[in-house]
Scaffold this motif. Structure first.
Motif, PDB file in Angstrom:
ATOM      1  N   PHE A 149       0.838  -1.207   0.000  1.00  0.00           N
ATOM      2  CA  PHE A 149       0.000   0.000   0.000  1.00  0.00           C
ATOM      3  C   PHE A 149       0.872   1.257   0.000  1.00  0.00           C
ATOM      4  N   LEU A 150       1.910   1.252   0.816  1.00  0.00           N
ATOM      5  CA  LEU A 150       2.784   2.414   0.919  1.00  0.00           C
ATOM      6  C   LEU A 150       3.530   2.662  -0.390  1.00  0.00           C
ATOM      7  N   MET A 151       4.021   1.595  -1.000  1.00  0.00           N
ATOM      8  CA  MET A 151       4.729   1.725  -2.276  1.00  0.00           C
ATOM      9  C   MET A 151       3.819   2.285  -3.364  1.00  0.00           C
ATOM     10  N   LYS A 152       2.593   1.764  -3.428  1.00  0.00           N
ATOM     11  CA  LYS A 152       1.651   2.233  -4.438  1.00  0.00           C
ATOM     12  C   LYS A 152       1.247   3.682  -4.180  1.00  0.00           C
ATOM     13  N   SER A 153       1.067   4.028  -2.920  1.00  0.00           N
ATOM     14  CA  SER A 153       0.702   5.403  -2.569  1.00  0.00           C
ATOM     15  C   SER A 153       1.813   6.369  -2.942  1.00  0.00           C
ATOM     16  N   ILE A 154       3.045   5.971  -2.701  1.00  0.00           N
ATOM     17  CA  ILE A 154       4.191   6.822  -3.053  1.00  0.00           C
ATOM     18  C   ILE A 154       4.291   6.973  -4.562  1.00  0.00           C
ATOM     19  N   GLN A 155       4.025   5.884  -5.295  1.00  0.00           N
ATOM     20  CA  GLN A 155       4.064   5.960  -6.754  1.00  0.00           C
ATOM     21  C   GLN A 155       3.034   6.977  -7.266  1.00  0.00           C
ATOM     22  N   LEU A 156       1.826   6.947  -6.701  1.00  0.00           N
ATOM     23  CA  LEU A 156       0.801   7.917  -7.086  1.00  0.00           C
ATOM     24  C   LEU A 156       1.214   9.333  -6.693  1.00  0.00           C
ATOM     25  N   GLY A 157       1.816   9.453  -5.518  1.00  0.00           N
ATOM     26  CA  GLY A 157       2.275  10.758  -5.066  1.00  0.00           C
ATOM     27  C   GLY A 157       3.358  11.327  -5.961  1.00  0.00           C
ATOM     28  N   LYS A 158       4.245  10.477  -6.432  1.00  0.00           N
ATOM     29  CA  LYS A 158       5.308  10.923  -7.342  1.00  0.00           C
ATOM     30  C   LYS A 158       4.696  11.475  -8.629  1.00  0.00           C
ATOM     31  N   GLN A 159       3.668  10.790  -9.121  1.00  0.00           N
ATOM     32  CA  GLN A 159       3.034  11.209 -10.373  1.00  0.00           C
ATOM     33  C   GLN A 159       2.365  12.571 -10.228  1.00  0.00           C
ATOM     34  N   GLN A 160       1.802  12.833  -9.058  1.00  0.00           N
ATOM     35  CA  GLN A 160       1.069  14.089  -8.872  1.00  0.00           C
ATOM     36  C   GLN A 160       1.930  15.209  -8.296  1.00  0.00           C
ATOM     37  N   PHE A 161       2.826  14.842  -7.384  1.00  0.00           N
ATOM     38  CA  PHE A 161       3.584  15.877  -6.667  1.00  0.00           C
ATOM     39  C   PHE A 161       5.094  15.820  -6.896  1.00  0.00           C
ATOM     40  N   GLY A 162       5.592  14.709  -7.431  1.00  0.00           N
ATOM     41  CA  GLY A 162       7.031  14.553  -7.591  1.00  0.00           C
ATOM     42  C   GLY A 162       7.696  14.147  -6.282  1.00  0.00           C
ATOM     43  N   ILE A 163       9.024  14.126  -6.284  1.00  0.00           N
ATOM     44  CA  ILE A 163       9.798  13.780  -5.098  1.00  0.00           C
ATOM     45  C   ILE A 163       9.994  15.037  -4.250  1.00  0.00           C
ATOM     46  N   PRO A 164       9.930  14.925  -2.919  1.00  0.00           N
ATOM     47  CA  PRO A 164      10.172  16.098  -2.071  1.00  0.00           C
ATOM     48  C   PRO A 164      11.496  16.785  -2.396  1.00  0.00           C
ATOM     49  N   GLU A 165      11.474  18.093  -2.399  1.00  0.00           N
ATOM     50  CA  GLU A 165      12.692  18.854  -2.662  1.00  0.00           C
ATOM     51  C   GLU A 165      13.732  18.553  -1.594  1.00  0.00           C
TER      52      GLU A 165
END
Length: 205
Positions: free
Chosen positions: A178-194
């Motif tokens: 779940f965490l991996m998939k959530s991070i993948q979606l987050g990367k698509q929308q927000f990118g990696i944290p600066e």
């Protein structure tokens, strides 16, 4: 998505393997590719702090560490399992992780990490903490389950009788997926944290 699993036990069919193998069907059901590598039975020397990895982009000692590195780079998550030896992780595994993490020429940020421990009786939390530090220092979110990520057993295969421990492994795998998939979606929308440029500071100058 991919998960790389490292068995830090010298026994490929021991209790650490029992714990890790309990997670695999859950990952596969979630559509996540899994590769399990037994590293605890390899001859792996420790880091000597030579700094050559910063020049070469890999460890100066060309062994299994450099073989695993591209697999780690391609993975979205890393599961590290170890037996408890004198209240600590297997020294062979620690040597590998020290060199693997230190020599990595790629970003570890937002790869998901999980530590799994097998023990006869005690030393689980100390070993669990020791392994999690590799993730915490590298910007890797740490997956958790419903209790400590541990199974109990002395003789080979005894961990298969630890019904609570095995349930914990399945829960951990679900949470990690779940965490991996959530991070993948987050990367698509927000990118990696600066990330700010590293600012080292020494107290003694």
């Amino acid at each position: 998505m991919k998960v790389l699993m490292l068995n830090g036990s010298p026994h490929s069919k021991g209790n650490t393997a029992t714990a890790l193998n309990e997670m695999i069907p859950i990952f596969e059901a979630e559509g996540i590719e899994v590769e399990l590598i037994t590293v605890g039975n390899k001859a792996i020397r420790g880091c000597i702090g030579c700094g050559k990895c910063s020049e070469l982009g890999k460890c100066v000692f060309d062994d299994i560490v450099n073989e695993i590195s591209p697999k780690f780079e391609a993975a979205d998550g890393l599961v590290v399992g170890s037996p408890v030896y004198y209240g600590s992780a297997n020294a062979t595994l620690v040597a590998l992780l020290t060199r693997l993490f230190y020599s990595a020429s790629f970003s570890l940020t937002m790869k998901v990490g999980a530590a799994v421990v097998a023990t006869r009786r005690a030393g689980t939390t100390a070993t669990f903490d020791e392994l999690n530090k590799f993730f915490a220092i590298s910007g890797m979110p740490i997956a958790s389950g419903q209790y400590w990520n541990a199974v109990h057993g002395r003789a080979q295969g005894e961990a298969a009788q630890d019904i609570e421990g095995l349930q914990q492994m399945r829960t951990l795998a679900r949470h990690m997926a779940f965490l991996m998939k959530s991070i993948q979606l987050g990367k698509q929308q927000f990118g990696i944290p600066e990330r700010e440029p590293f600012t080292p500071f020494n107290f003694i100058r």
